[in-house]
Design a protein around this motif. Structure first.
Motif, PDB file in Angstrom:
ATOM      1  N   ALA A   1      47.160  82.894   5.814  1.00  0.00           N
ATOM      2  CA  ALA A   1      47.751  83.038   7.149  1.00  0.00           C
ATOM      3  C   ALA A   1      46.891  83.920   8.043  1.00  0.00           C
ATOM      4  N   GLU A   2      46.351  84.991   7.477  1.00  0.00           N
ATOM      5  CA  GLU A   2      45.504  85.882   8.274  1.00  0.00           C
ATOM      6  C   GLU A   2      44.230  85.166   8.723  1.00  0.00           C
ATOM      7  N   LEU A   3      43.622  84.391   7.826  1.00  0.00           N
ATOM      8  CA  LEU A   3      42.416  83.644   8.198  1.00  0.00           C
ATOM      9  C   LEU A   3      42.721  82.599   9.272  1.00  0.00           C
ATOM     10  N   MET A   4      43.836  81.902   9.119  1.00  0.00           N
ATOM     11  CA  MET A   4      44.213  80.896  10.101  1.00  0.00           C
ATOM     12  C   MET A   4      44.495  81.546  11.453  1.00  0.00           C
ATOM     13  N   GLN A   5      45.211  82.673  11.427  1.00  0.00           N
ATOM     14  CA  GLN A   5      45.523  83.358  12.683  1.00  0.00           C
ATOM     15  C   GLN A   5      44.264  83.874  13.352  1.00  0.00           C
TER      16      GLN A   5
END
Length: 205
Positions: A70-74
């Protein structure tokens, strides 16, 4: 036997890291809790102070994977892209990058058979990752007339499935497979065809 897990004060995380290493080497069903304990430097009995069984240990590895994912996508989506289209495409590339950089987490998340609903924390982390792609789809969908606009959840699910297929078939070095083109090019062209069908890209000239 060395008690490395106790010495650094975080046995739970030491067991997760041991599990990730074993998952990469043997697959999610190819190791035992005893092996994870041995690799973490503790007795098998110590594992049960933190996890009820192997699936609970894998579920925690998956939860941490979804948090990273999720952090990478965000980050990809918020990374100063010039348009909603560029930001959306960046999330697809982030999917490929995650699978390559975090293979143990990826396998725990998508290939272990452990349900994302096994516990509330895992479900929340998975939903957070899914929400990033849904938001990207919703933002990009604003350029489609309302009568022709697909629901963001459907839009994002299509792209998730396309990204996942490229990863599984061509980006992880599966035995006997060979990508006809770089995975990034396959994903970009596939997303392009999909978006062109929605009218978000001009037809090929």
């Amino acid at each position: 036997m060395s008690k490395r897990g106790y010495h650094h004060g975080n046995l739970r995380q030491a067991l997760v890291e041991a599990a990730l290493s074993l998952i990469e080497a043997k697959g999610p069903t190819g190791f035992t809790l005893t092996e994870a304990a041995r690799q973490a430097g503790v007795t098998p009995a110590a594992v049960y102070r933190h996890f009820a069984g192997r699936d609970d240990l894998i579920a925690e590895a998956a939860r941490q994977g979804y948090e990273i994912f999720a952090e990478l996508m965000q980050y990809a989506y918020d990374g100063g892209q010039p348009s909603a289209l560029a930001a959306f495409e960046a999330t697809g590339r982030a999917y490929l990058a995650f699978a390559r950089r975090h293979p143990g987490h990826y396998i725990a998340m998508f290939e272990s058979g452990v349900s994302v609903n096994r516990n509330a924390d895992l479900a929340a982390a998975a939903n957070r990752a899914r929400a990033v792609l849904e938001q990207a789809a919703a933002d990009l969908s604003q350029h489609i007339p309302p009568a022709k606009r697909p629901p963001p959840a459907m839009f994002s699910a299509h792209i998730w499935a396309l990204s996942h297929g490229v990863v599984e078939l061509f980006a992880r070095g599966s035995p006997g497979t060979r990508a006809p083109y770089p995975p990034e090019d396959l994903l970009e062209s596939g997303i392009g065809i999909y978006l062109r069908g929605l009218g978000l890209l001009p037809p090929d000239t």
